[in-house]
Write an enzyme that holds these catalytic residues in place. Structure first.
Site, PDB file in Angstrom:
ATOM      1  N   SER A  54       0.833  -1.198   0.000  1.00 50.62           N
ATOM      2  CA  SER A  54       0.000   0.000   0.000  1.00 50.62           C
ATOM      3  C   SER A  54       0.866   1.246   0.000  1.00 50.62           C
ATOM      4  O   SER A  54       0.353   2.352  -0.058  1.00 50.62           O
ATOM      5  CB  SER A  54      -0.934   0.001   1.212  1.00 50.62           C
ATOM      6  OG  SER A  54      -0.189  -0.154   2.392  1.00 50.62           O
ATOM      7  N   HIS A  88      -3.713  -4.129  -5.326  1.00 55.05           N
ATOM      8  CA  HIS A  88      -3.934  -3.652  -3.964  1.00 55.05           C
ATOM      9  C   HIS A  88      -5.355  -3.959  -3.500  1.00 55.05           C
ATOM     10  O   HIS A  88      -6.315  -3.353  -3.976  1.00 55.05           O
ATOM     11  CB  HIS A  88      -3.637  -2.134  -3.898  1.00 55.05           C
ATOM     12  CG  HIS A  88      -3.694  -1.579  -2.523  1.00 55.05           C
ATOM     13  ND1 HIS A  88      -4.234  -0.355  -2.232  1.00 55.05           N
ATOM     14  CD2 HIS A  88      -3.287  -2.089  -1.329  1.00 55.05           C
ATOM     15  CE1 HIS A  88      -4.148  -0.140  -0.934  1.00 55.05           C
ATOM     16  NE2 HIS A  88      -3.583  -1.181  -0.378  1.00 55.05           N
ATOM     17  N   GLU A  96      -7.187  -2.276  -6.595  1.00 58.19           N
ATOM     18  CA  GLU A  96      -6.472  -1.334  -7.463  1.00 58.19           C
ATOM     19  C   GLU A  96      -5.398  -2.096  -8.242  1.00 58.19           C
ATOM     20  O   GLU A  96      -4.580  -2.801  -7.640  1.00 58.19           O
ATOM     21  CB  GLU A  96      -5.819  -0.227  -6.623  1.00 58.19           C
ATOM     22  CG  GLU A  96      -6.839   0.692  -5.965  1.00 58.19           C
ATOM     23  CD  GLU A  96      -6.231   1.686  -4.989  1.00 58.19           C
ATOM     24  OE1 GLU A  96      -6.696   2.835  -4.949  1.00 58.19           O
ATOM     25  OE2 GLU A  96      -5.295   1.324  -4.245  1.00 58.19           O
ATOM     26  N   ASN A 109      -5.866   5.257  -0.917  1.00 55.18           N
ATOM     27  CA  ASN A 109      -5.097   5.754   0.229  1.00 55.18           C
ATOM     28  C   ASN A 109      -4.666   7.205   0.049  1.00 55.18           C
ATOM     29  O   ASN A 109      -4.467   7.921   1.024  1.00 55.18           O
ATOM     30  CB  ASN A 109      -3.889   4.854   0.504  1.00 55.18           C
ATOM     31  CG  ASN A 109      -4.289   3.627   1.305  1.00 55.18           C
ATOM     32  OD1 ASN A 109      -5.349   3.600   1.929  1.00 55.18           O
ATOM     33  ND2 ASN A 109      -3.459   2.605   1.281  1.00 55.18           N
TER      34      ASN A 109
HETATM   35  N1  3HC Z   1     -14.808 -12.244   6.284  1.00 59.32           N
HETATM   36  C1  3HC Z   1     -15.988 -12.516   5.714  1.00 59.32           C
HETATM   37  N2  3HC Z   1     -17.092 -11.760   5.914  1.00 59.32           N
HETATM   38  C2  3HC Z   1     -16.986 -10.697   6.742  1.00 59.32           C
HETATM   39  C3  3HC Z   1     -15.767 -10.344   7.370  1.00 59.32           C
HETATM   40  C4  3HC Z   1     -14.645 -11.169   7.111  1.00 59.32           C
HETATM   41  N3  3HC Z   1     -13.451 -10.931   7.660  1.00 59.32           N
HETATM   42  N4  3HC Z   1     -15.960  -9.204   8.092  1.00 59.32           N
HETATM   43  C5  3HC Z   1     -17.251  -8.860   7.923  1.00 59.32           C
HETATM   44  N5  3HC Z   1     -17.871  -9.759   7.117  1.00 59.32           N
HETATM   45  C6  3HC Z   1     -19.234  -9.731   6.612  1.00 59.32           C
HETATM   46  C7  3HC Z   1     -20.242 -10.116   7.689  1.00 59.32           C
HETATM   47  O1  3HC Z   1     -20.439 -11.518   7.720  1.00 59.32           O
HETATM   48  C8  3HC Z   1     -21.479  -9.390   7.220  1.00 59.32           C
HETATM   49  O2  3HC Z   1     -22.095 -10.110   6.163  1.00 59.32           O
HETATM   50  P1  3HC Z   1     -23.680  -9.932   5.827  1.00 59.32           P
HETATM   51  O3  3HC Z   1     -23.947  -8.468   5.686  1.00 59.32           O
HETATM   52  O4  3HC Z   1     -23.855 -10.694   4.561  1.00 59.32           O
HETATM   53  O5  3HC Z   1     -24.358 -10.528   7.021  1.00 59.32           O
HETATM   54  C9  3HC Z   1     -20.908  -8.099   6.613  1.00 59.32           C
HETATM   55  O6  3HC Z   1     -19.552  -8.379   6.261  1.00 59.32           O
HETATM   56  C10 3HC Z   1     -20.942  -6.946   7.574  1.00 59.32           C
HETATM   57  O7  3HC Z   1     -20.212  -7.326   8.756  1.00 59.32           O
HETATM   58  P2  3HC Z   1     -20.708  -7.044  10.255  1.00 59.32           P
HETATM   59  O8  3HC Z   1     -22.209  -6.961  10.281  1.00 59.32           O
HETATM   60  O9  3HC Z   1     -20.038  -7.991  11.171  1.00 59.32           O
HETATM   61  O10 3HC Z   1     -20.067  -5.697  10.646  1.00 59.32           O
HETATM   62  P3  3HC Z   1     -20.160  -4.348   9.921  1.00 59.32           P
HETATM   63  O11 3HC Z   1     -21.478  -4.128   9.281  1.00 59.32           O
HETATM   64  O12 3HC Z   1     -19.663  -3.400  10.946  1.00 59.32           O
HETATM   65  O13 3HC Z   1     -19.067  -4.473   8.770  1.00 59.32           O
HETATM   66  C11 3HC Z   1     -16.944  -4.063   7.903  1.00 59.32           C
HETATM   67  C12 3HC Z   1     -17.728  -4.726   9.028  1.00 59.32           C
HETATM   68  C13 3HC Z   1     -17.217  -4.807   6.594  1.00 59.32           C
HETATM   69  C14 3HC Z   1     -15.471  -4.206   8.261  1.00 59.32           C
HETATM   70  C15 3HC Z   1     -17.405  -2.572   7.768  1.00 59.32           C
HETATM   71  O14 3HC Z   1     -17.353  -1.950   9.018  1.00 59.32           O
HETATM   72  C16 3HC Z   1     -16.587  -1.786   6.781  1.00 59.32           C
HETATM   73  O15 3HC Z   1     -16.790  -1.856   5.585  1.00 59.32           O
HETATM   74  N6  3HC Z   1     -15.644  -0.952   7.331  1.00 59.32           N
HETATM   75  C17 3HC Z   1     -14.770  -0.142   6.519  1.00 59.32           C
HETATM   76  C18 3HC Z   1     -13.583  -0.988   6.109  1.00 59.32           C
HETATM   77  C19 3HC Z   1     -12.640  -0.204   5.229  1.00 59.32           C
HETATM   78  O16 3HC Z   1     -12.782   0.968   4.947  1.00 59.32           O
HETATM   79  N7  3HC Z   1     -11.599  -0.919   4.756  1.00 59.32           N
HETATM   80  C20 3HC Z   1     -10.576  -0.307   3.957  1.00 59.32           C
HETATM   81  C21 3HC Z   1      -9.431  -0.011   4.846  1.00 59.32           C
HETATM   82  S1  3HC Z   1      -8.099   0.764   3.973  1.00 59.32           S
HETATM   83  C22 3HC Z   1      -7.189  -0.517   3.386  1.00 59.32           C
HETATM   84  O17 3HC Z   1      -7.478  -1.674   3.573  1.00 59.32           O
HETATM   85  C23 3HC Z   1      -6.005  -0.125   2.584  1.00 59.32           C
HETATM   86  C24 3HC Z   1      -4.730  -0.655   3.197  1.00 59.32           C
HETATM   87  O18 3HC Z   1      -3.701  -0.278   2.312  1.00 59.32           O
HETATM   88  C25 3HC Z   1      -4.443  -0.156   4.572  1.00 59.32           C
END
Ligand code: 3HC
Length: 289
Positions: free
Chosen positions: A119, A140, A152, A190
């Site tokens: 990243s 990515h 990406e 990012n």
């Molecule tokens: N594996 C499989 N499924 C998962 C999971 C995982 N690790 N985590 C969550 N889920 C699924 C759940 O089973 C649920 O499925 P459903 O809607 O079909 O029932 C769905 O995702 C939603 O999960 P939850 O209800 O448990 O919890 P949330 O609604 O709070 O969602 C989240 C969790 C998906 C992590 C949500 O909060 C989210 O999208 N957050 C933002 C994450 C984000 O922005 N990520 C990018 C980060 S930046 C990055 O990665 C770049 C790097 O370079 C740093």
């Protein structure tokens, strides 16, 4: 060229998520990690993630079992010689990545495409350490990889258009949404996300609002699934600190520099969910206290 056989280097949060996504789409996946303990942690992550996917009704139990059976993990690169694509997801340390690609370059045929999930590091620096810089790109993924639709595809100055086209088709094949970015720190997401998260820390430092109110504002005012502090805790403050330093090095803009509070929280070991404390406190199951 259609990609059927994928190699993944690293079985951490990103590597295991990427392996799961590729295997769920029907690809044969072979993973390499440094030791058995890390392999066991990777399987644990995949098992709990597949269980969530099954529980949510997005996959039948036998399909999840078949996906798991398509993944093989080992501490050597022995099974990498027939891979169409290798995705590297090891530590964000240039030297560690360079060594991985040097070894892979000796082992894999010239047709194998190499991709890094970095990243923050320049793709071109890794590409030129191999004999296939035209078949080397960034791929990515976002955390959690089984859930986040975007990937990406990063085109370094050396990456051929043909490689980009093959990788875009591969990303679609594994059920994700591809976008193409030039090889500049942060790529697209990012580049927008990191200054926003750093600004949230500055808003806190300036005493404008509390951690909770900033997160509540963003979740309810912008409908983001997480506020900036939840996301910082989720992805890790050490990662944000590292990426901010890389951005500052690349752009020399004060707004890209890590705020003092972030630096001190990292020094204190308050890295977020993985250490039980960041801007929030987290229990053993990763639930916010
Ligand atoms: N594996 C499989 N499924 C998962 C999971 C995982 N690790 N985590 C969550 N889920 C699924 C759940 O089973 C649920 O499925 P459903 O809607 O079909 O029932 C769905 O995702 C939603 O999960 P939850 O209800 O448990 O919890 P949330 O609604 O709070 O969602 C989240 C969790 C998906 C992590 C949500 O909060 C989210 O999208 N957050 C933002 C994450 C984000 O922005 N990520 C990018 C980060 S930046 C990055 O990665 C770049 C790097 O370079 C740093």
């Amino acid at each position: 060229m259609a990609i059927e056989r994928v190699g993944v280097v690293g079985f951490g949060a990103m590597g295991s998520g990427i392996a799961q996504v590729c295997a769920s789409a029907g690809c044969s996946v072979t993973v390499r990690e440094v030791d058995q303990a890390a392999i066991d942690r990777g399987w644990k992550g995949i098992d709990s993630s597949l269980a969530r996917v099954v529980k949510a009704g997005r996959m039948a139990e036998d399909e999840a079992k078949a996906a798991r059976a398509r993944i093989g993990a080992a501490t050597t690169f022995d099974a990498f010689a027939d891979r169409d694509l290798v995705i590297e997801a090891v530590l964000e340390i240039a030297d560690v990545k360079r060594k991985v690609f040097e070894e892979l370059d000796r082992l894999c045929p010239p047709s194998t495409i190499f991709a890094s999930n970095t990243s923050s590091l320049p793709i071109v620096d890794m590409a030129v350490t191999t004999k296939r810089p035209q078949r080397f790109a960034g791929l990515h993924f976002f955390n959690p990889a089984p859930v986040m639709p975007l990937v990406e595809v990063v085109q370094a100055v050396t990456t051929s258009d043909e490689t980009v086209a093959t990788l875009k088709a591969f990303v679609q094949r594994i059920g994700k949404v591809p976008v193409v970015s030039k090889d500049v720190a942060g790529f697209i997401v990012n580049r927008l996300l990191v200054p926003y998260m750093l600004d949230a820390i500055r808003v806190l430092e300036q005493g404008i609002a509390s951690v909770e109110d900033i997160d509540t504002a963003v979740k309810n005012g912008l409908r983001h699934p997480m506020g900036p502090f939840e996301l910082l805790d989720y992805t890790g403050l050490d990662i944000a600190y590292h990426v901010a330093n890389v951005f500052f090095e690349e752009f020399k803009e004060p707004r890209m520099a890590p705020p003092p509070l972030l630096k001190r929280m990292v020094a204190a070991g308050r890295l977020g969910k993985k250490t039980g404390r960041g801007f929030y406190e987290w229990d053993d199951k990763g639930i916010k206290k």
